[in-house]
Design an enzyme around this catalytic site. Sequence first.
Site, PDB file in Angstrom:
ATOM      1  N   ARG A 133       0.837  -1.192   0.000  1.00  0.00           N
ATOM      2  CA  ARG A 133       0.000   0.000   0.000  1.00  0.00           C
ATOM      3  C   ARG A 133       0.882   1.256   0.000  1.00  0.00           C
ATOM      4  NH1 ARG A 133      -5.093   1.413  -1.371  1.00  0.00           N
ATOM      5  NH2 ARG A 133      -6.227   2.581   0.205  1.00  0.00           N
ATOM      6  N   THR A 436      -8.835   0.625 -10.406  1.00  0.00           N
ATOM      7  CA  THR A 436      -7.993  -0.463  -9.905  1.00  0.00           C
ATOM      8  C   THR A 436      -8.132  -1.649 -10.847  1.00  0.00           C
ATOM      9  OG1 THR A 436      -8.389   0.301  -7.669  1.00  0.00           O
ATOM     10  CG2 THR A 436      -7.705  -1.959  -7.842  1.00  0.00           C
ATOM     11  N   THR A 454      -3.477  -0.908  -7.817  1.00  0.00           N
ATOM     12  CA  THR A 454      -4.241   0.308  -8.062  1.00  0.00           C
ATOM     13  C   THR A 454      -3.338   1.525  -8.143  1.00  0.00           C
ATOM     14  OG1 THR A 454      -6.116   1.600  -7.205  1.00  0.00           O
ATOM     15  CG2 THR A 454      -4.564   0.794  -5.582  1.00  0.00           C
ATOM     16  N   GLU A 456      -5.426   4.187  -7.382  1.00  0.00           N
ATOM     17  CA  GLU A 456      -6.613   4.793  -6.772  1.00  0.00           C
ATOM     18  C   GLU A 456      -7.613   5.163  -7.852  1.00  0.00           C
ATOM     19  OE1 GLU A 456      -9.219   5.094  -4.851  1.00  0.00           O
ATOM     20  OE2 GLU A 456      -9.374   7.243  -5.151  1.00  0.00           O
ATOM     21  N   GLU A 475      -3.589   7.918  -3.963  1.00  0.00           N
ATOM     22  CA  GLU A 475      -4.114   7.018  -2.915  1.00  0.00           C
ATOM     23  C   GLU A 475      -4.400   7.735  -1.601  1.00  0.00           C
ATOM     24  OE1 GLU A 475      -5.680   3.598  -3.262  1.00  0.00           O
ATOM     25  OE2 GLU A 475      -3.936   3.825  -4.543  1.00  0.00           O
ATOM     26  N   ASP A 478      -7.737   8.323  -0.137  1.00  0.00           N
ATOM     27  CA  ASP A 478      -8.508   7.269   0.548  1.00  0.00           C
ATOM     28  C   ASP A 478      -8.601   7.516   2.056  1.00  0.00           C
ATOM     29  OD1 ASP A 478      -9.325   5.841  -1.619  1.00  0.00           O
ATOM     30  OD2 ASP A 478      -8.096   4.075  -1.258  1.00  0.00           O
ATOM     31  N   GLY A 524     -13.272   0.233  -5.804  1.00  0.00           N
ATOM     32  CA  GLY A 524     -13.364   0.977  -4.552  1.00  0.00           C
ATOM     33  C   GLY A 524     -14.036   0.124  -3.496  1.00  0.00           C
TER      34      GLY A 524
HETATM   35  N1  GLU Z   1      -8.249   3.019  -3.683  1.00  0.00           N
HETATM   36  C1  GLU Z   1      -9.258   2.034  -3.518  1.00  0.00           C
HETATM   37  C2  GLU Z   1      -8.962   1.113  -2.359  1.00  0.00           C
HETATM   38  O1  GLU Z   1      -7.846   0.913  -2.035  1.00  0.00           O
HETATM   39  C3  GLU Z   1      -9.393   1.186  -4.732  1.00  0.00           C
HETATM   40  C4  GLU Z   1     -10.009   1.926  -5.846  1.00  0.00           C
HETATM   41  C5  GLU Z   1     -10.702   0.998  -6.811  1.00  0.00           C
HETATM   42  O2  GLU Z   1     -10.799  -0.166  -6.609  1.00  0.00           O
HETATM   43  O3  GLU Z   1     -11.176   1.442  -7.809  1.00  0.00           O
HETATM   44  O4  GLU Z   1      -9.853   0.586  -1.795  1.00  0.00           O
END
Ligand code: GLU
Length: 624
Positions: A133, A436, A454, A456, A475, A478, A524
Amino acid sequence: MDRTSSAAAPTTRRGRPPRSALAVGLAGALVAGLVGAAPASAERPGGRGGAPVPLPPRAPVAVGTGGAVSSVDPYATQIGLAVLADGGTAVDAAVATAAALGVTEPYSAGVGGGGFLVHYDAETGDVTAYDSRETAPASFTEDVFLVDDGAPLPFRDVVSSGLSVGVPGTAALWERLAETEGTRPLAELLAPARDLARRGFVVDETFAEQTAANAERFSLFPATAEVFLPGGEVPEPGDVFRNPGLARAYDEISRRGTQTLYDGRMGRAVVRAARYPRTAPGVEVFPGQITAADLAAYEVLEPEPVRSDYRGLEVVGMPVPSSGGTTVAEALNLLEAYDDLTGEQLADVPEDAYLHRFAEATATAFADRNRYVGDVPGVPVEELVSQGFADERACGLFDPDVAAARPIPFGSPDGDYATCDAAAGVQEAPRDDHGTTHLTVADAGGDVVAYTLTIEQTGGSGITVPGYGFLLNNELTDFSFAPTTPGVPDPNLPGPGKRPRSSMAPTVVLQDGVAVGGLGSPGGSTIITTVAQVLTGYVDRGLPLVDAIAAPRVSSRNGATTTVEPAVADGPLGEALRARGHALSTSSEIGAATAVRLLPGGRFEAAAETVRRGGGDAGVVDPG
Ligand code: GLU
């Protein structure tokens, strides 16, 4: 995920079959020519390097032997299959596939971003979770996204800015895997993607659409427009797209290792791009805060994976800072609790009752996720995924005929579950965004890799690292910009070196300690509901894997509405859900899942989307 079978027969996992011994399939053969290419190209970095690679056909399902790969993109899948056919393991193929996605899905994945990977090792029976991450810079504070009067900064302005950029982890993970679990050098695994970037790939509808949707944002940053709007235009389906800068980035990592990114030339370019983004005349954006020291401090982590039981299977997923593992597990536990409460199994109820139960379970699990899960000490993981907690939550809340009012209160995962749930408090649902990709791989030895990566949002921060052709993530958006609900602790506030809470849920499924499948999705926070829905579709509703993926999706995340796809909203299922009190909102598409299944006798099934995102590509090494 097979309910009755054992895993693929172990064969020559660490051995290398002769290159020609395994078929790669006709489509794959075109791409397979890229595998085994010299790792460090003699060509001038950034040179064109040969004819474009033709677009392989895509298939949503494949059955056969030798291993399986499923991703959203046929180039990436075929490159992964070629690595398997060449004797590579699931880990090798996952890295090569992900690197290819960095080329063909650059708005969703790449070395400017991060991700989570779960690996089942058939030799030892161990499951390892990897956390790559993105991290916040050391300078971040809880109020970094607030203006003086305490109001949050405008979300959209932060997205397309340096301030949203976290220290990327993807390249560090690839290197870690190549050096530990993999069987070949990182340079060899990057070579096919590097050559694809240099030779060029054929643009499909999804790439063209995503570029068009981002064109305005990309034109804020000249280095991005130069790469992704060649000649000032959005590429059209059928065009050939080359990214010599990205080929150069892969070459540089191949030659120098990821040290160039974490403590070298590429890293300096990343820090400059985030801290002092070059913008079009008259455009100003928030500067970033990441430093060379932040890059040098980056670490891939190996947290204990989250394990839970569901109908005799063991579901193994991603722990904090992702909420994927705990929230999928809690939702599944709730569904089992509803069976006990009602005396009716999920498998036996009509479709509308199934979707109602499913929506109640995920919304309840999200109430607890929003309150308790984040990159903070003391997240009660064991309690959140315990059946006792789910039983308590179910008996306090669940009604088979009426949807619980949203937001559902969070519970008390305190280990004392003697009584029915007493609401502990309410937390509003946080904001949500998407961009992602997910890939799933299994090899002939029975190893399984589920990997979600991802940057993001689709297009990340919109900032491309000059000369290197990859986008930096956004990111850090988030994080909660401000506490979600006044007076209720929010575990997802920004902080120094902290990792923003994720929803990514790469998942491996075991039976009697042996992997029988893997899956995951982008989307997401809908990732969690998609993974849970594919699992229940397959396990409970008896759908073939590809149909469990194709089934119309329902995503209830404890917001005011339950998001559903048009096939639900506009038909009798939508009507039945509304009649139970669900307020529905429609989304044209939720998620883009991929999955693999290990069948008896060393066979595999790979499955992908039939329609969403233009359809994915599922393949096996030898379909014979
Ligand atoms: N940034 C999101 C996450 O880590 C993912 C975004 C996505 O899946 O489109 O949960």
